[in-house]
Scaffold this active site. Structure first.
Site, mmCIF file in Angstrom:
data_model
loop_
_atom_site.group_PDB
_atom_site.id
_atom_site.type_symbol
_atom_site.label_atom_id
_atom_site.label_comp_id
_atom_site.label_asym_id
_atom_site.label_seq_id
_atom_site.Cartn_x
_atom_site.Cartn_y
_atom_site.Cartn_z
ATOM 1 N N ARG A 1 0.854 -1.194 0.000
ATOM 2 C CA ARG A 1 0.000 0.000 0.000
ATOM 3 C C ARG A 1 0.885 1.237 0.000
ATOM 4 N NH1 ARG A 1 -3.436 -2.944 -1.106
ATOM 5 N NH2 ARG A 1 -5.606 -3.071 -0.398
ATOM 6 N N GLU B 1 -2.748 7.923 -6.052
ATOM 7 C CA GLU B 1 -2.824 7.030 -7.202
ATOM 8 C C GLU B 1 -3.842 7.535 -8.226
ATOM 9 O OE1 GLU B 1 -1.496 2.980 -4.817
ATOM 10 O OE2 GLU B 1 -3.605 3.245 -5.373
ATOM 11 N N HIS C 1 -0.952 0.380 -9.379
ATOM 12 C CA HIS C 1 -1.705 -0.457 -8.449
ATOM 13 C C HIS C 1 -2.486 -1.536 -9.210
ATOM 14 C CE1 HIS C 1 -3.539 -0.313 -4.135
ATOM 15 N NE2 HIS C 1 -3.338 -1.548 -4.556
#
Length: 342
Positions: free
Chosen positions: A243, A272, A291
């Site tokens: 993360r 992100e 991601h």
């Protein structure tokens, strides 16, 4: 189940298997709400279960499952995340409200593990760097792009849960030595999962590659800071598919620009996607992905089915396998009986 069970979600991308699973359940209604609609809050307030995105930068903050939202949704019994993470859920607030929180831990673990090894291979074999140079430059030799083999290297896993244990198994097949640190597991369990148990400091000092697989928690935020990167071996590689926020991005940039670290493979970011002028994106020895480690067709289907199965079980009063706040279970059952009239 009765006829009044309502599951709500917003109109972000979900694998069709989720809607199919809910549609096959008698007496369950699935509401898919527009993010910007004026009546979305009123519709969400009708729901008994909230299927929530785990992506903190895709879901507007007004739809996070926090105390303010819970006050508007008194019928809400269960919040189910669309992944292993729950950055969009205030778990203590849910516990205080008697709301069960479930995640989909392990549903995308194989995908994330494979991506982790892909980043490691990309760094050691300099795949992305070579691709970029072949498209834009000439006048270099193959030896200018000489890489390394994974075999014989030492991999340090910070966290050896669903993903980490799969990475350990794949790394062993490559002939790597695997170390791991995990405060949630006793040393003997770490050993059973395929790694030598070590303390965090020893892992940093010994590993040729450090890979993060720990959850984002208050105690892990900023875990990889200037001091931690300085303890890593000169030329070592850093990888994270965990993360954003667990590693300090500015500290990582400093460690790379100084030459202390040899490269980094990053799938997760504090914001992100990161801004296009992010300093880490300007470094040739950084492989960057959006991601996407767990974003495969197989993983998304697994997560969809896991989420639907857990929500249906919870609304039946059956304990799901991946409860984030197990201490709330007795109160959840009491609220379920009251809200649903069971």
């Amino acid at each position: 189940m009765g006829s009044s069970k309502i599951v709500a979600r917003f109109d972000l991308w979900y694998h069709p298997a989720m809607a199919e699973a809910f549609a096959a359940e008698p007496g369950l209604e699935l509401l898919t709400l527009p993010l910007a609609a004026e009546d979305s809050l009123a519709q969400l307030a009708r729901a008994h279960a909230y299927q929530i995105s785990s992506a903190k930068d895709e879901l507007p903050r007004q739809w996070f499952a926090d105390a303010a939202l819970l006050r508007e949704c008194p019928r809400l019994l269960c919040v189910s995340t669309n992944g292993a993470g729950y950055d969009t859920v205030d778990v203590p607030a849910c516990t205080d409200a008697g709301v069960l929180v479930v995640n989909q831990a392990g549903a995308n673990a194989q995908a994330v593990a494979e991506h982790t090894l892909g980043l490691m291979l990309g760094l050691t074999k300099r795949v992305v760097e070579t691709d970029r140079m072949l498209r834009t430059e000439r006048g270099f030799s193959r030896e200018d792009l000489m890489g390394q083999e994974l075999s014989g290297r030492t991999l340090g896993l910070v966290g050896i849960g669903h993903v980490g244990r799969r990475v350990a198994a794949i790394a062993a097949a490559f002939g790597m030595t695997v170390l791991a640190t995990d405060p949630d597991l006793p040393p003997e369990e770490i050993g059973r999962r395929g790694a030598e148990p070590v303390l965090f400091g020893e892992l940093l000092a010994r590993a040729d590659i450090v890979s993060l697989h720990c959850p984002r928690r208050p105690e892990t935020l900023g875990l990889m800071d200037d001091a931690a990167f300085a303890r890593m071996r000169p030329g070592a590689l850093f990888v994270s598919t965990a993360r954003g926020g667990i590693h300090d991005e500015a500290a990582l940039e400093r460690a790379l620009r100084s030459g202390h670290l040899g490269g980094a493979g990053l799938d997760v970011w504090e914001v992100e996607p990161p801004p296009m002028d992010h300093p880490l994106l300007g470094l040739r020895n950084v492989i960057a992905t959006f991601h996407t480690a767990g974003v495969t067709g197989e993983a998304r289907r697994n997560m969809a089915l896991s989420a639907a199965t857990q929500v249906i079980a919870a609304l039946h009063g059956e304990r799901p396998p991946h409860v984030v706040n197990p201490e709330v279970w007795p109160r959840f059952l009491e609220r379920r009986d009251k809200v649903l009239g069971a």
